[in-house]
Design a protein around this motif. Structure first.
Motif, mmCIF file in Angstrom:
data_model
loop_
_atom_site.group_PDB
_atom_site.id
_atom_site.type_symbol
_atom_site.label_atom_id
_atom_site.label_comp_id
_atom_site.label_asym_id
_atom_site.label_seq_id
_atom_site.Cartn_x
_atom_site.Cartn_y
_atom_site.Cartn_z
ATOM 1 N N HIS A 503 42.781 39.533 32.148
ATOM 2 C CA HIS A 503 41.560 40.610 31.899
ATOM 3 C C HIS A 503 41.714 41.562 33.244
ATOM 4 C CE1 HIS A 503 40.074 37.989 34.896
ATOM 5 N NE2 HIS A 503 39.420 38.720 35.548
ATOM 6 N N ASP A 505 38.808 43.462 35.511
ATOM 7 C CA ASP A 505 37.543 43.158 36.148
ATOM 8 C C ASP A 505 36.673 44.534 35.311
ATOM 9 O OD1 ASP A 505 38.139 40.993 37.302
ATOM 10 O OD2 ASP A 505 37.490 41.533 39.027
ATOM 11 N N HIS A 579 44.866 40.920 35.089
ATOM 12 C CA HIS A 579 45.090 39.754 35.888
ATOM 13 C C HIS A 579 44.674 38.485 35.385
ATOM 14 C CE1 HIS A 579 41.287 41.246 37.548
ATOM 15 N NE2 HIS A 579 41.166 40.047 37.798
ATOM 16 N N ARG A 608 32.559 41.274 45.637
ATOM 17 C CA ARG A 608 32.670 42.816 45.105
ATOM 18 C C ARG A 608 31.543 43.605 45.516
ATOM 19 N NH1 ARG A 608 33.120 39.322 40.150
ATOM 20 N NH2 ARG A 608 35.333 39.492 39.507
HETATM 21 FE FE LIG Z 1 38.973 39.381 37.481
#
Ligand SMILES: [Fe+2]
Ligand SMILES: O=C(O)CCC(=O)C(=O)O
Length: 677
Positions: A503, A505, A579, A608
């Motif tokens: 996917h 992010d 990833h 994040r």
């Molecule tokens: Fe991720």
């Protein structure tokens, strides 16, 4: 299945709201859109294989035959160290790099313990065409190719019927119109100037200092083309000695070095450029040659001292093993025999080649085989040098953090994490300790994404897994807010079969320009990054047509994530690649020690910087990814599967597919959907 445990954080003790956990949006979506990889990317190790299929496949065939005990060898090749280039009175003196000779004086004798030393000198015989349009000549970086992209297209015109033991590019005499005026094209006589290295001239000789370095046992080759493979039997010599790895020194980087290294790489030989032992006249040409060799041929680049270190203490086996283990791929072969034993006697004992047979058959006799295929050989070699580099750069970090290891509490861990995050923000400091994610010298392709080994001090690293594990089961993670990162997601992979599908992010809620920081503790797993289908990368080396990868070619990188390592992933990398961590279905015996540790369990922490916020009661949402862009404009969250959920799913899908999304178009309006059904 992946077990994800959400960690909600307060942005500051004074504010009564919690961060929106993007994982909720992301993870709920993932449950609906599990992507299973179905096919193996044969282009994964080096795209060159598809450009030069014939040369590669011959070596592949050669290397993949199964016979035990054959050990590959290394060679040090020194090109063009002749008066015309090295002496100030020469016709084309290269810029003397300080300490160059001293370095060679150390490198050459040191190398003899580990492999063959090959001296190659040029002699002018006839004008040689560089980079001709019809592909029938040497590939160098000079003349008309310098400003534009390098004309490699002629190489791919090779027909499969051609004999791959012959030099790939046979230069032909230049006719008058084709004369190149670029003075660096030294194998060219023009109306204005003489060529260099004229036979029997002083310019063609080795200076005394170099002569003193040559031993009787060394191989000496005289070439009349830019490439050392043109007009010589170098290829046969290398094959008869089973040299599959060449360390390259000499001058000029953009001429003989480039042409030779390109040819060698096309023959499947792993190239390491010894950067501080290369001579050149123009820095930009030197850089361009290195860039192309690294990008196109996956050459490594090392300093002479690091080369000697690496030869003397090769990295341990764990670091060298290939962990490709996706369900769609063959797992890597055992690697024990990789390390070359350079003793001549042993080499002869096992394999006495019949050079003529090689020309015809294009493979070694059945009694001679390698335990590895060329892909493994290359990727291992690449990994190895990266590991060496990583190891040698972490020393200062270990010293830096030494004082902080007295008590290994979670607070200590927090402190260390804060410190690590600060370093992420200070890119320069981090760069000292970490390496580009996709390998040394892959700065551009890695787009600011980096990997750092030995993140925490040793004592803390030993206990951090045990300390963190109960945190995962019992409660959300402690507050981990730093300057740049305000959110952490903790995930436990209970064993090799827990996975996260590939996917990107979703950047709806992630601060623009920020990085995603991914810390690994526990068993080693491998993150696979794969460029998106149909995406034309702007990160890799541009081709003649401007785009680096064809829309049909997908680039794959596999990054082992050892215990105590940290990836800083730029949003650019996140956009360019999907990833994921695939289920590891290899039999247990094939797992390395690092993969078996901690009972095969792994914890990841994903930090994040989130710019979308939720009120403490989870009723209000605002910020970058919401429709109300500020606290004052906060709106009620939307749950359920109405039209808005569908829109969000579609937007997320777009981000998984495209390497470039128009953020404003796809996400700009914001979404107040919290839970996707
Ligand atoms: Fe991720
Ligand atoms: O577990 C990991 O290291 C990867 C996690 C990840 O990619 C994610 O949570 O988005």
């Amino acid at each position: 299945m992946l077990v994800g445990i959400r960690a909600l954080l307060h942005s500051s003790p004074h504010e009564q709201f919690e961060m929106l956990d993007p994982a909720r949006r992301i993870r709920t979506l993932l449950l609906h859109t599990l992507l299973h990889t179905t096919s193996c990317d044969i282009d994964k190790v080096y795209a060159a294989a598809s450009v030069y299929p014939f040369a590669m496949s011959s070596l592949l065939a050669l290397l993949s035959q199964q016979t035990p005990n054959l050990q590959t060898q290394k060679g040090l090749i020194l090109l063009g160290l002749q008066n015309d280039f090295l002496s100030p009175d020469g016709k084309l003196p290269v810029s003397p790099r300080s300490g160059y000779l001293e370095r060679l004086k150390e490198l050459v004798p040191a190398f003899r313990e580990f492999g063959s030393v090959i001296w190659v000198r040029s002699e002018f015989e006839a004008n040689r065409v560089a980079n001709p349009d019809d592909g029938d000549g040497d590939t160098v970086i000079a003349g008309s190719t310098v400003d534009g992209s390098l004309g490699l297209k002629h190489v791919s015109k090779r027909k499969a019927s051609e004999d791959a033991t012959l030099p790939l590019k046979r230069a032909k005499p230049a006719d008058a119109e084709e004369e190149e005026e670029d003075p660096e094209l030294f194998l060219n006589r023009t109306s204005n100037r003489e060529p260099c290295c004229v036979k029997a001239s002083w310019g063609a000789e080795y200076p005394e200092d170099i002569q003193n370095l040559i031993a009787d046992s060394d191989i000496q080759v005289t070439k009349t083309y830019y490439s050392a493979f043109g007009s010589t039997s170098l290829l046969l010599t290398l094959r008869s000695k089973l040299i599959t790895e060449l360390f390259v020194c000499g001058c000029n980087t953009n001429l003989s070095v480039f042409a030779t290294a390109m040819d060698a790489a096309r023959y499947g030989i792993q190239i390491t450029l010894i950067e501080d032992c290369l001579g050149y006249r123009r820095r930009e040409r030197h850089d361009e040659a290195i860039r192309k060799l690294v990008d196109i041929m996956e050459s490594d680049v090392m300093s002479s001292s690091k080369t000697i270190d690496m030869l003397r203490s090769p990295p341990d086996d764990d670091k060298r093993e290939d962990h490709c283990s996706d369900e769609d791929e063959e797992s890597a072969a055992a690697t024990d025999e990789l390390e070359a034993d350079s003793s001549e006697e042993e080499e002869e004992e096992d394999f006495i080649p019949d050079p003529d047979a090689h020309i015809e058959k294009q493979h070694w006799p059945p009694s001679a085989r390698l335990p590895l295929n060329v892909e493994n050989l290359r990727s291992l070699s690449l990994r190895r040098s990266t590991a060496v580099a990583a190891r040698s750069t972490v020393t200062s970090q270990a010293v830096d953090l030494e004082e902080k290891t007295a008590e290994t509490t979670v607070d200590e861990y927090e402190k260390a994490m804060h410190e690590a995050r600060d370093r992420v923000a200070r890119y320069d400091a981090l760069a000292q300790r970490s390496t580009p994610l996709f390998g040394m010298n892959k700065e551009k392709e890695s787009a600011g994404s980096r990997i750092l080994y030995d993140l925490l001090p040793a004592e803390l690293a030993e206990t951090v897994f045990e300390k963190l594990k109960p945190e995962v089961h019992w409660q959300p993670a402690e507050e981990a807010a730093g300057h740049a990162l305000n959110h952490v997601l903790i995930q436990l992979y209970r064993g090799g079969t827990d996975f996260i599908s590939e996917h990107s992010d979703k950047t709806l809620d992630i601060a623009k320009g920020s990085s995603i920081v991914n810390v690994s503790f526990g068993a080693q797993r491998t993150m696979r990054l794969r460029s998106k289908r149909g995406a034309t990368s702007h990160l890799a080396a541009p081709s003649k047509h401007g785009a680096a990868t064809s829309p049909l070619t997908r680039t794959t990188h596999r990054i082992p994530l050892p215990h105590n390592s940290m990836i800083t992933m730029s949003l650019e990398t996140n956009a360019e690649y999907l990833h994921g961590i695939n289920a590891d279905k290899r039999p247990a015996v094939e797992f390395s020690a690092a993969e078996k540790e901690y009972d095969g369990q792994r914890i990841s922490l994903t930090f994040r910087q989130i710019e979308t916020f939720l009120s403490a009661d989870e009723r209000l949402i605002w910020g970058q990814g919401a429709t109300g862009k500020s606290r004052a404009l906060a709106r009620e969250v939307v749950n359920g599967d109405g039209k808005e959920s569908e829109e969000l799913v579609r937007a997320f899908g777009a981000e998984n597919k495209a390497s470039r999304i128009e953020w404003e178009v796809v996400y700009g309006r914001g979404s107040d959907v919290l839970h996707l059904k």
